[in-house]
Design an enzyme around this catalytic site. Structure first.
Site, short mmCIF file in Angstrom:
data_model
loop_
_atom_site.label_atom_id
_atom_site.label_comp_id
_atom_site.label_asym_id
_atom_site.label_seq_id
_atom_site.Cartn_x
_atom_site.Cartn_y
_atom_site.Cartn_z
N LYS A 52 -0.76 -19.14 7.30
CA LYS A 52 -0.30 -18.31 8.41
C LYS A 52 -1.40 -18.09 9.44
O LYS A 52 -1.15 -18.15 10.65
CB LYS A 52 0.22 -16.97 7.87
CG LYS A 52 1.53 -17.11 7.09
CD LYS A 52 1.85 -15.88 6.25
CE LYS A 52 3.12 -16.12 5.43
NZ LYS A 52 3.42 -15.03 4.50
N GLN A 96 1.96 -9.19 2.82
CA GLN A 96 2.28 -10.29 1.91
C GLN A 96 2.84 -9.76 0.59
O GLN A 96 2.24 -8.91 -0.06
CB GLN A 96 1.02 -11.12 1.64
CG GLN A 96 1.25 -12.33 0.78
CD GLN A 96 2.15 -13.37 1.43
OE1 GLN A 96 2.01 -13.68 2.60
NE2 GLN A 96 3.08 -13.92 0.67
N ASP A 119 8.62 -9.48 9.61
CA ASP A 119 9.31 -9.99 8.43
C ASP A 119 10.76 -9.52 8.37
O ASP A 119 11.52 -9.92 7.48
CB ASP A 119 8.58 -9.56 7.15
CG ASP A 119 8.14 -10.76 6.32
OD1 ASP A 119 8.53 -11.89 6.66
OD2 ASP A 119 7.42 -10.57 5.33
#
Length: 296
Positions: A52, A96, A119
């Protein structure tokens, strides 16, 4: 069998994103920023985070990474997230998952500002998705949607696969993939069946579908008995086995069928990070509009 090239679709989209970031920098002298938070040192999570950060660099997006100790408390994670919420250089925040030691991930995710929720897991953004009546509305309102489902729909669109009027079965009901993907397919006018571990006659249900999405998290779970001739098969699974990476679909069992399928690796995986970059751009534009509307 015809392979759907997720790598190529991802590469084309990243080129568009890079161009858009350059345009933003030229017009506003600002650079979109993404903060990533990793709690602990899970090897797979480290690989994802590294990918990422590299993708951000390649696209011209500013990257801010924070690594917390595995023993960090829920309160410490939330305190960091609140600081990132207040940082004007940061447009998107990604925590994460999974978190170590069974910490309450949803409570931590709820601490992320909905405007920075790249997200799409904050209840506010999940609610906006569920209330959307169409794909056009989702696009026009710049709604932040979970990256993997968004990538799946992008793959279908760019592959020329018609969703409207088709029957789609999504195997899996997670908040990260199954639920939001079902809503996105519904917004594209598919007839959607959300299947899961308790679904009876799963093979028969899948066999009737035009589009089958395998997001069950079980290696080679879906075989040729699940799929009809001419179907489109989207394999979301990434499973590490003694034989290497494989998906939720038994690729060898279906390779001689007349179907379209995303391979693992090289299918949905590259699109997930690409959509993270796309969501960071959306978050930048949403925040810019929100802040301008607040000004007297």
């Amino acid at each position: 069998m015809k392979l759907i090239d997720g790598k190529k679709i991802s590469s084309d989209k990243r080129a568009e994103i890079k161009e858009e970031v350059a345009k933003i920098k030229q017009q506003t002298e600002k650079i979109p920023g993404l903060a990533t938070v990793l709690v602990g040192g899970d090897p797979a999570s480290r690989v994802y985070i590294k990918s990422k950060i590299k993708a951000c660099e390649d696209a011209g997006i500013k990257s801010f990474h924070h690594n917390l100790d595995a023993n960090s408390s829920k309160e410490e994670i939330i305190a960091l997230i609140k600081k990132l919420n207040e940082n004007s250089e940061i447009d998107g925040i990604l925590l994460q998952l999974p978190l170590p030691q069974n910490k309450d991930a949803q409570e931590c995710l709820n601490a992320v500002s909905p405007l920075k929720d790249v997200d799409g897991l904050h209840p506010f953004n999940a609610g906006l998705l569920n209330l959307s009546k169409s794909w056009n509305e989702i696009i026009e309102k710049n709604i932040l949607v979970s990256c993997t489902p968004l990538g799946v729909v992008h793959i279908l669109h760019k592959s020329g696969i018609i969703i409207e009027g088709k029957t789609a079965v999504v195997i899996g009901r997670s908040n990260l993939v199954g639920k939001p993907l079902s809503m996105l397919l519904l917004a594209n006018n598919a007839t959607v069946i959300m299947a899961h571990s308790k679904t009876r006659n799963l093979k028969e249900i899948c066999k009737s579908a035009d589009i089958v999405v395998a997001a069950v998290g079980k290696s080679k779970f879906v075989n040729k008995d699940f799929i009809k001739t001419g179907a489109v098969v989207i394999d979301v699974g990434i499973n590490r086995t003694s034989e290497g990476l494989c998906g939720d679909v038994d690729f060898d069992a279906v390779k001689d069928m007349d179907i379209k399928i995303t391979p693992v690796p090289g299918g949905v995986g590259p699109m997930t990070i690409t959509m993270l970059l796309e969501n960071t751009l959306k978050a930048f534009n949403n925040r810019k509009r929100y802040l301008s509307n607040r000004m007297p």
